[in-house]
Design an enzyme around this catalytic site. Structure first.
Site, PDB file in Angstrom:
ATOM      1  CE1 TYR A  83      -4.685  -6.487  13.684  1.00  0.00           C
ATOM      2  CE2 TYR A  83      -3.421  -8.406  14.372  1.00  0.00           C
ATOM      3  CZ  TYR A  83      -4.636  -7.825  14.036  1.00  0.00           C
ATOM      4  OH  TYR A  83      -5.793  -8.581  14.046  1.00  0.00           O
ATOM      5  CG  ASP A 139      -1.040  -2.932   6.829  1.00  0.00           C
ATOM      6  OD1 ASP A 139      -1.100  -3.788   7.740  1.00  0.00           O
ATOM      7  OD2 ASP A 139      -2.016  -2.205   6.526  1.00  0.00           O
ATOM      8  CE  LYS A 157      -7.401  -0.073  11.132  1.00  0.00           C
ATOM      9  NZ  LYS A 157      -8.145  -0.560  12.298  1.00  0.00           N
TER      10      LYS A 157
END
Ligand code: KE4
Length: 428
Positions: A144, A239, A267
């Site tokens: 994702y 990623d 994050k």
């Protein structure tokens, strides 16, 4: 545990927010029940609206690697807010955090800040397409990269044809430029590359996957991707929204000594405020506006509050390298404890872990990709989730998520968690 207040708040939220939440996974659809509404958090603990104290193993899906309301971050944001919250003009602070990030992460010269991991990954593939002048990308089933159209893709009709949308609103036109590969399957990647010679701009991957539960790369997998990308003029995008500044000071590139061409962050880099970023060597990043032709922009990109939070977080991680050792030791201790009690209770399970990312799968077979991750017994997972919640332990409300360990956890917290898992798994 009582959740009366959370239930009331959820009913009110549903009237004015779709599904009562601002991000779907929070709605507990995968595990059933009412989402927990949080009142406050500190260190390793959440305090919900019904007065329950929960040990937090999600930590806002990764950012709180040093615990909630980490004092240096809170103080930095408070002080910065007094001086104004947004200018839409450059500030020295942005240069400070950019320089620190560049000094911590291998193989990057420049970094551009955005407001989410989605924006970082979306911008990274646009940059890769502009730099290579190619249209297609390869992503991996189960990985994702945020909710931009190019990533909301499922397997296409054939093994080597383009993908198809996995959400209404994503067009076939967009989907045709995304090819879907199998995680940990280099042969499958080679087949896709050979069937789309000189058309692939980038391969984007979670170098340690965290959106199928935690799935480590098989030995040689990342090295193989690096080689086929170099051989075919394809940019390799890591990623690292989940893994960056968590699995090592320099992320997975440092952990596994693999060079990516572009790296994306989110994050942890924002310390709990909305920050994403993407970074690469100068020859690639200089393709970005205003000095290059690839357009990318954002009103609140580099926002002073978010930069203050992110800088305080990165400084803490840069100054105390022992944090990463503590995270490894605490998570290894947790893994051993969970394994011990589940075995003693004759539960069929497998645990995947890399550093402070860990997931429990209720399936005996190894979990190495999306297909094997889907084989887990979800009914057992639901009992696991709600049983632990009732014991005051909050894990991800989905079997397709990894847990994120925080350095704020004590060994007493870990023992409490292991005992709770022992108690709950006796009821399976
Ligand atoms: P955001 O746009 O949610 O900041 O980042 C998107 C993203 C990109 N890359 C990876 C590897 C990610 O894990 C994410 C977001 N992670 C999810 C958790 N699986 C965020 C939780 C949510 O969607 O609410």
């Amino acid at each position: 545990m009582m959740y009366q207040r959370s239930s009331q708040l959820f009913a009110e939220a549903e009237k004015v927010i779709p599904g009562g939440v601002n991000s779907p996974v929070r709605a507990f659809k995968a595990v059933g029940g009412t989402p927990i509404f949080v009142k406050s958090a500190k260190g390793a603990y959440l305090y919900d609206e019904d007065g329950n104290k929960l040990i937090d193993y999600i930590n806002s899906w990764g950012p709180m690697v040093l615990g909630h309301a980490y004092a240096p971050v809170v103080e930095a944001v408070i002080e910065k807010a007094k001086l104004g919250t947004s200018f839409g003009m450059p500030t020295e602070l942005e240069t400070q955090i950019a320089a620190l990030a560049v000094s911590m992460v291998p193989n990057i010269d420049k970094i551009r800040f955005v407001n989410s991991g989605t924006e970082a990954c979306m911008s990274a593939i646009r940059l890769a397409r502009g730099y290579t002048k190619r249209d297609k990308i390869i992503k991996f089933a189960g990985c994702y990269h945020g909710h931009s159209d190019s990533f909301l893709i499922q397997a296409g009709s054939g093994a080597v044809t383009f993908g198809s949308p996995n959400s209404p609103g994503v067009t076939e036109g967009t989907a045709k430029d995304t090819l879907l590969a199998k995680y940990n399957d280099l042969e499958n990647v080679a087949t896709l590359i050979n069937a789309n010679k000189n058309e692939i701009a980038a391969i984007i991957i979670e170098p340690v996957a965290g959106n199928m539960g935690c799935i480590p790369p098989n030995k040689g997998f990342l090295e193989g991707l690096r080689q086929v990308c170099t051989e075919n003029g394809i940019l390799l995008i890591f990623d690292e929204v989940m893994t960056g500044f968590r699995l090592a000071r320099g992320g997975v590139q440092e952990l596994f000594n693999i060079k990516a061409d572009i790296v994306t962050f989110g994050k942890v880099i924002g310390g709990g405020l909305p920050v994403g970023a993407f970074a690469a060597r100068a020859e690639i990043m200089n393709y970005l506006a205003p000095i290059g032709p690839v357009y990318q922009a954002g009103t609140l990109s580099g926002n002073p509050l978010a930069m203050a939070a992110g800088l305080a977080m990165l400084q803490a991680l840069d100054n105390d390298r022992a944090i990463f050792t503590r995270l490894e030791e605490k998570t290894a201790y947790l893994e051993a404890g969970i394994s011990r009690v589940l075995k003693a209770n004759n539960v069929v399970f497998t645990i995947n872990r890399v550093g402070s990312m860990i997931s429990v799968h209720f399936d005996a077979a190894p979990v190495t990709d999306f297909k094997s991750a889907a084989n887990g017994d979800n009914e057992t997972f639901k009992k696991f989730f709600h049983g632990l919640l009732n014991e005051g332990v909050y894990i991800a409300p989905s079997a397709y998520e990894t847990w994120f360990i925080t350095d704020a956890l004590t060994y007493e917290d870990l023992d409490f968690t292991i005992q709770a898992i022992d108690k709950v798994s006796k009821t399976f």
